[in-house]
Structures are given as structure tokens and as C-alpha cells.
Write an enzyme that holds these catalytic residues in place. Sequence first.
Site, PDB file in Angstrom:
ATOM      1  N   LYS A  82      30.009  18.716   9.354  1.00 40.48           N
ATOM      2  CA  LYS A  82      29.249  18.061   8.289  1.00 40.48           C
ATOM      3  C   LYS A  82      29.823  18.390   6.916  1.00 40.48           C
ATOM      4  O   LYS A  82      30.289  19.508   6.698  1.00 40.48           O
ATOM      5  CB  LYS A  82      27.807  18.591   8.344  1.00 40.48           C
ATOM      6  CG  LYS A  82      26.756  17.516   8.522  1.00 40.48           C
ATOM      7  CD  LYS A  82      25.406  18.144   8.716  1.00 40.48           C
ATOM      8  CE  LYS A  82      24.391  17.493   7.802  1.00 40.48           C
ATOM      9  NZ  LYS A  82      23.014  17.892   8.113  1.00 40.48           N
ATOM     10  N   LYS A 126      17.694  28.708  12.893  1.00 43.39           N
ATOM     11  CA  LYS A 126      17.755  29.452  11.634  1.00 43.39           C
ATOM     12  C   LYS A 126      17.538  30.944  11.840  1.00 43.39           C
ATOM     13  O   LYS A 126      18.070  31.758  11.089  1.00 43.39           O
ATOM     14  CB  LYS A 126      16.718  28.923  10.638  1.00 43.39           C
ATOM     15  CG  LYS A 126      17.085  27.585  10.018  1.00 43.39           C
ATOM     16  CD  LYS A 126      16.225  27.319   8.795  1.00 43.39           C
ATOM     17  CE  LYS A 126      16.513  25.962   8.191  1.00 43.39           C
ATOM     18  NZ  LYS A 126      15.634  25.653   7.051  1.00 43.39           N
ATOM     19  N   LYS A 169      28.300  22.164   1.158  1.00 43.70           N
ATOM     20  CA  LYS A 169      28.627  22.856  -0.088  1.00 43.70           C
ATOM     21  C   LYS A 169      29.279  24.198   0.190  1.00 43.70           C
ATOM     22  O   LYS A 169      29.886  24.789  -0.690  1.00 43.70           O
ATOM     23  CB  LYS A 169      27.364  23.048  -0.929  1.00 43.70           C
ATOM     24  CG  LYS A 169      26.342  23.939  -0.273  1.00 43.70           C
ATOM     25  CD  LYS A 169      25.218  24.304  -1.218  1.00 43.70           C
ATOM     26  CE  LYS A 169      24.235  25.170  -0.452  1.00 43.70           C
ATOM     27  NZ  LYS A 169      23.376  25.983  -1.227  1.00 43.70           N
TER      28      LYS A 169
END
Length: 331
Positions: free
Chosen positions: A193, A110, A196
Site C-alpha cells: 500500500k 494492531k 507515509k
Amino acid sequence: MRTVSGIQPTGNLHLGNYLGAIKNWVKLQKESECLFFLADLHAITVPNDPATLSSNCRDMTAALVAAGVDTKKSILFNQARVPQHVELAWLLICNTPMGWLDRMTQFKEKSGKHKQRSTLGLYGYPVLQAADVLIYQATHVPVGEDQKQHLELARDIATKFNSDTGKDVFTLPEPYISGPAARVMSLRDGNAKMSKSDPSDLSRINMTDNDDTISKKIKKARTDAEPLPEKWEDLEGRSEAKNLLGIYAALEDTTPEAVLSQYAGQGFGAFKPALADLAVSKLSPIRERFEELRKDESAIDAILRDGAERARAAAQPTTDDAYAALGLLRD
Ligand code: TRP
């Protein structure tokens, strides 16, 4: 058995969120006492628009209830309404060696190349997560592959705290693996994956898609021209085919092998319409309940407030024990 689990309040919910985590929670309620929460305090470890965060929390709550989380039986709340999570997190932060956090792969992913610019909150994220489960004396935590390391850390933190203070304050939580995790991939690319943020809306089935849209997206999903084999191993290299079979199996609560035994020898011309019908029959009642619930924000807030009240009561004894074990004076 006491199960505790959190989910980040992402918006624009899709089939991946439903089959990956939400559906699992619904099942767990049958086997265990459950506390479920929206990890809104984890969400703010990266930049967040305030109005979007509130709206995402309400979306996720409505989705969980629509999918079958029973708020009478289970405790459903948002972390921010239970300040004990933050209180315990600070005590644990003061007892966690930085070296342990340096090993966390999710922080490395991240923070990327910008470690110096990422926040202390993102670095300490796994310690808050440890507090989330230890504060309720959780015995089981359902975890996907990506959260295993964080749960392992929670166990290490609990062990160190208990041994440093000489008090048995925390229970060591076990990972709970409920069958092979349904990892839902994009309908356009079986190696990415379902997400959204994929620019193609055809890549995912949204929580709010109507029946026609669901059918259309499944029929347009990328596949290959081969018929379905009898064995799962023979799908090697056919990631799109595997994904559709996995979705079918997860929706039907069965295994991909069982689905193959039903469809072996048939092509996608036969399989896709069957999958489309199955998806519509499972998802459309959830969508209808979701849309109904989502209209009434004060009812959603009342659900979370009630859950938080029960969660605060459940969290208080361990919070008090942890303060006392450290010799902190308070009433
Ligand atoms: N980090 C988890 C995720 O992104 C969410 C989470 C926060 C969680 N606290 C937790 C999961 C405690 C399980 C237990 O998926």
C-alpha cells in the site's frame, strides 16, 4: 439519507489518502446530508505525540477543505470537541459483550503478539466507532474493506441496545459502497500500500509535492515492458501496471476499463507522461489551496469549532434518549 464518516488524522498526507477517502467524501456531499469528523479520539488508542496529533488534525482539516469538503453544507469537526461521542461510547461499552470484540480482526492485527500490553481503548475502539455513527442516526456509512467488520458490529450493538431497552433508540446504518474502492499502491511495489512510512519517498506522491516532483515520481514509477492490453483481466500479475491505471481512473473519475480502451496497445512510455499531466492538473490546485489554508491555524480551528457546535446539537437528542432508555436520571 444521512451519511457519517470519520478519518484518522494522519500527517504527511499522500495520494492514497486523497483517492482512498477524501475524494469520496467530496462526492458524497452531492447525494446526502453529511457529517464528517477527524477521529482524534481513535488516534489516541495507540501512543501519540501530543504536538504531532494537533498538527495532524489541522493538516487533515486543511486537506479536506482544499479537496472540496464544503463546510457550509456538510458538518466537519473533530471528535474531541463533541463529548457526546464519549458519553454514548460508555453506555454502549456497558452493553457490548466482550465476545463480540474478541472477534475483531483489526484489534488482533494492531495488538499483534502483545495483547496484554495494548490498551483497553484499542480493544474498545470499535465501540467508540459505533457511537460515532449511531449518535447521529446515520443511515449510511462509507466504508472501505478494512472497516466493514466494525460497521457490522455497530449494527449488532444498535440492535441489542434497542431490543434490551425495548426502545427504538438507534437507526441501523447501512454500508455505503461508492464504486470500487481506489486502493493506491506504492509506486515502487505494486503489492504494498502507498504509505507515509515507506522509507522511499519515490514510493508515494505527497500532498505537498510540487508539479515537477509529481511528474518525476510518476515517470520513475516501477512498471514492466509490455504494452497495455485491451481488457483488465489481461493485467493479471502486473500489479504495478494495475496500480497506475487505477490511479489514472480514480483521478479522472472513470473506470480502469475505460482508461484501457483509450491506451490499449501503447506502452508506459506513452502512458506515464499522460498520467503525470493528469495528476499535476488535478493535484496542483488542491496543493495550492492546502498550503494557503494551512498557514492560518486560527481559521482552521474556527472551522472545526463551528462544525463541532452543529455536531453537538445534532448528537444531543440521541444521547438523551440513550440515557433515558437505561433509566439514568439526569437533566
Ligand atoms: N476506524 C476508521 C478508520 O480507521 C475511522 C473511523 C472512526 C470511522 N469512526 C468512524 C469511519 C465512524 C466511519 C465511521 O478508517
